[in-house]
Design a protein around this motif. Structure first.
Motif, PDB file in Angstrom:
ATOM      1  N   PHE A 195      -3.098   1.730  -0.467  1.00 24.32           N
ATOM      2  CA  PHE A 195      -2.588   2.830   0.366  1.00 24.32           C
ATOM      3  C   PHE A 195      -1.854   2.267   1.591  1.00 24.32           C
ATOM      4  CE2 PHE A 195      -5.952   5.535  -1.684  1.00 24.32           C
ATOM      5  CZ  PHE A 195      -5.144   6.591  -2.103  1.00 24.32           C
ATOM      6  N   ALA A 196      -2.460   1.274   2.243  1.00 24.09           N
ATOM      7  CA  ALA A 196      -1.857   0.679   3.439  1.00 24.09           C
ATOM      8  C   ALA A 196      -0.515   0.028   3.114  1.00 24.09           C
ATOM      9  CB  ALA A 196      -2.811  -0.342   4.060  1.00 24.09           C
ATOM     10  N   SER A 197      -0.432  -0.653   1.965  1.00 25.42           N
ATOM     11  CA  SER A 197       0.817  -1.331   1.580  1.00 25.42           C
ATOM     12  C   SER A 197       1.954  -0.340   1.346  1.00 25.42           C
ATOM     13  CB  SER A 197       0.607  -2.199   0.333  1.00 25.42           C
ATOM     14  OG  SER A 197       0.574  -1.407  -0.842  1.00 25.42           O
ATOM     15  N   LEU A 198       1.595   0.911   1.106  1.00 27.32           N
ATOM     16  CA  LEU A 198       2.592   1.963   0.844  1.00 27.32           C
ATOM     17  C   LEU A 198       2.760   2.897   2.049  1.00 27.32           C
ATOM     18  CD1 LEU A 198       1.209   2.859  -2.692  1.00 27.32           C
ATOM     19  CD2 LEU A 198       3.296   1.552  -2.223  1.00 27.32           C
ATOM     20  N   ASP A 199       2.096   2.559   3.172  1.00 32.44           N
ATOM     21  CA  ASP A 199       2.103   3.411   4.365  1.00 32.44           C
ATOM     22  C   ASP A 199       1.633   4.830   4.048  1.00 32.44           C
ATOM     23  OD1 ASP A 199       2.970   1.450   6.180  1.00 32.44           O
ATOM     24  OD2 ASP A 199       5.062   1.754   5.565  1.00 32.44           O
ATOM     25  N   GLU A 200       0.616   4.917   3.204  1.00 35.68           N
ATOM     26  CA  GLU A 200       0.046   6.216   2.829  1.00 35.68           C
ATOM     27  C   GLU A 200      -1.346   6.341   3.427  1.00 35.68           C
ATOM     28  OE1 GLU A 200       1.131   8.853   1.126  1.00 35.68           O
ATOM     29  OE2 GLU A 200       3.074   8.037   0.518  1.00 35.68           O
ATOM     30  N   LYS A 201      -1.719   7.570   3.766  1.00 39.03           N
ATOM     31  CA  LYS A 201      -3.053   7.854   4.290  1.00 39.03           C
ATOM     32  C   LYS A 201      -4.062   7.693   3.150  1.00 39.03           C
ATOM     33  CE  LYS A 201      -5.678  11.452   6.591  1.00 39.03           C
ATOM     34  NZ  LYS A 201      -5.849  12.900   6.707  1.00 39.03           N
ATOM     35  N   GLU A 226       4.671  -1.469 -10.780  1.00 38.48           N
ATOM     36  CA  GLU A 226       5.670  -2.470 -11.172  1.00 38.48           C
ATOM     37  C   GLU A 226       7.046  -1.824 -11.344  1.00 38.48           C
ATOM     38  OE1 GLU A 226       3.873  -4.266 -14.622  1.00 38.48           O
ATOM     39  OE2 GLU A 226       2.734  -5.707 -13.404  1.00 38.48           O
ATOM     40  N   ALA A 227       7.082  -0.677 -12.003  1.00 39.06           N
ATOM     41  CA  ALA A 227       8.361  -0.002 -12.252  1.00 39.06           C
ATOM     42  C   ALA A 227       9.069   0.375 -10.956  1.00 39.06           C
ATOM     43  CB  ALA A 227       8.135   1.250 -13.111  1.00 39.06           C
ATOM     44  N   MET A 228       8.276   0.709  -9.924  1.00 33.11           N
ATOM     45  CA  MET A 228       8.866   1.113  -8.641  1.00 33.11           C
ATOM     46  C   MET A 228       9.041  -0.056  -7.672  1.00 33.11           C
ATOM     47  SD  MET A 228       7.157   4.860  -7.979  1.00 33.11           S
ATOM     48  CE  MET A 228       5.469   4.328  -8.228  1.00 33.11           C
ATOM     49  N   THR A 286       5.251  -4.459  -5.487  1.00 29.73           N
ATOM     50  CA  THR A 286       4.662  -5.708  -5.955  1.00 29.73           C
ATOM     51  C   THR A 286       3.241  -5.934  -5.460  1.00 29.73           C
ATOM     52  OG1 THR A 286       6.910  -6.571  -5.794  1.00 29.73           O
ATOM     53  CG2 THR A 286       5.187  -8.168  -6.230  1.00 29.73           C
ATOM     54  N   GLU A 287       3.008  -5.724  -4.175  1.00 32.25           N
ATOM     55  CA  GLU A 287       1.681  -5.933  -3.605  1.00 32.25           C
ATOM     56  C   GLU A 287       0.678  -4.953  -4.211  1.00 32.25           C
ATOM     57  OE1 GLU A 287      -1.345  -7.507  -0.950  1.00 32.25           O
ATOM     58  OE2 GLU A 287       0.424  -8.250  -1.989  1.00 32.25           O
ATOM     59  N   ARG A 331      -0.146  -6.013  -7.769  1.00 27.95           N
ATOM     60  CA  ARG A 331      -1.032  -7.185  -7.803  1.00 27.95           C
ATOM     61  C   ARG A 331      -2.484  -6.771  -7.541  1.00 27.95           C
ATOM     62  NH1 ARG A 331      -3.679 -10.145  -4.566  1.00 27.95           N
ATOM     63  NH2 ARG A 331      -2.857  -9.254  -2.639  1.00 27.95           N
ATOM     64  N   LEU A 332      -2.691  -5.953  -6.527  1.00 24.64           N
ATOM     65  CA  LEU A 332      -4.045  -5.495  -6.182  1.00 24.64           C
ATOM     66  C   LEU A 332      -4.650  -4.654  -7.311  1.00 24.64           C
ATOM     67  CD1 LEU A 332      -3.284  -4.536  -2.469  1.00 24.64           C
ATOM     68  CD2 LEU A 332      -4.890  -6.328  -3.201  1.00 24.64           C
ATOM     69  N   LEU A 333      -3.849  -3.770  -7.867  1.00 25.90           N
ATOM     70  CA  LEU A 333      -4.332  -2.893  -8.943  1.00 25.90           C
ATOM     71  C   LEU A 333      -4.625  -3.687 -10.212  1.00 25.90           C
ATOM     72  CD1 LEU A 333      -1.835   0.000  -8.217  1.00 25.90           C
ATOM     73  CD2 LEU A 333      -4.338   0.138  -7.939  1.00 25.90           C
ATOM     74  N   GLN A 334      -3.820  -4.699 -10.481  1.00 29.16           N
ATOM     75  CA  GLN A 334      -4.049  -5.562 -11.650  1.00 29.16           C
ATOM     76  C   GLN A 334      -5.374  -6.311 -11.512  1.00 29.16           C
ATOM     77  OE1 GLN A 334      -2.037  -5.830 -14.507  1.00 29.16           O
ATOM     78  NE2 GLN A 334      -3.752  -7.016 -15.306  1.00 29.16           N
ATOM     79  N   GLU A 335      -5.675  -6.741 -10.299  1.00 26.52           N
ATOM     80  CA  GLU A 335      -6.936  -7.437 -10.035  1.00 26.52           C
ATOM     81  C   GLU A 335      -8.120  -6.528 -10.407  1.00 26.52           C
ATOM     82  OE1 GLU A 335      -8.953  -9.585  -6.191  1.00 26.52           O
ATOM     83  OE2 GLU A 335      -6.767  -9.362  -6.172  1.00 26.52           O
TER      84      GLU A 335
END
Length: 192
Positions: A63-69, A125-127, A130-131, A134-138
């Motif tokens: 969420f933070a990497s996307l500037d989302e609450k 990935e499509a959008m 990247t960060e 990576r986190l979601l893949q983990e």
């Protein structure tokens, strides 16, 4: 006229749904652990609870990497899976059968999560997030590992012990090394 949603909107919606699913699981996993009689199964649920808490923190990073609450949206899917698990725990099964059923309940949750995280990774990935990807893949890898651990416990003896308790007179040896209690049958007669 309202604005049409984009893949980004769907992605955020799915993130919120998954965040809520993980929160619900932190309440359900201790109950699964408590209901398990097999110490390895109990430990697997307890370990996955710790992983789930880490996965929640990782989703907060996404969420933070996307500037989302950071916000959850009630996940009906996992709520239903948890409700099924509660029903199983209310059954009067012998200990090994209960363990086999708890594994099934745990795997339903893992498969649901694997589908959610697989989708989230692909969309991130499509959008070009990247960060986030990576986190979601983990987390996806952790969910797959938890599912594999549960399969290993089932195939490593829990299912067979439950089957043996269900059919104590059946002294035939199972065919194959899967440990799932399958027996060879004749295709023509359907008999062993």
């Amino acid at each position: 006229m309202t604005e049409t949603g984009t893949l980004h909107d769907a992605f955020i919606d799915e993130l919120r749904d998954t965040y809520d699913a993980e929160k619900q699981l932190t309440k359900a996993l201790p109950k699964l652990a408590k209901a398990a009689s097999n110490p390895k199964l109990r430990a697997a649920f307890e370990t996955h609870l710790q992983e789930t808490q880490g996965q929640i923190a990782r989703l907060e990073q996404v969420f933070a990497s996307l500037d989302e609450k950071v916000r959850g949206k009630h996940c009906d899917g996992i709520a239903g899976i948890i409700e099924e698990g509660k029903s199983i725990m209310e059954e009067d099964f012998d200990e090994t059968t209960m363990d086999a059923c708890l594994i099934a309940a745990g795997q339903r949750a893992e498969h649901y999560e694997m589908a959610a995280y697989g989708t989230l990774v692909a969309w991130a990935e499509a959008m070009g997030h990247t960060e986030a990807a990576r986190l979601l893949q983990e987390t996806l890898e952790e969910e797959k590992a938890a599912d594999k651990k549960l399969s290993g416990l089932a195939e490593g003896g829990i299912n067979q012990s439950a089957a043996d308790a269900a059919h104590p007179d059946d002294d035939e040896e199972p065919v194959g090394a899967t440990g799932n209690g399958s027996r060879k049958t004749s295709a023509k007669t359907g008999r062993r």
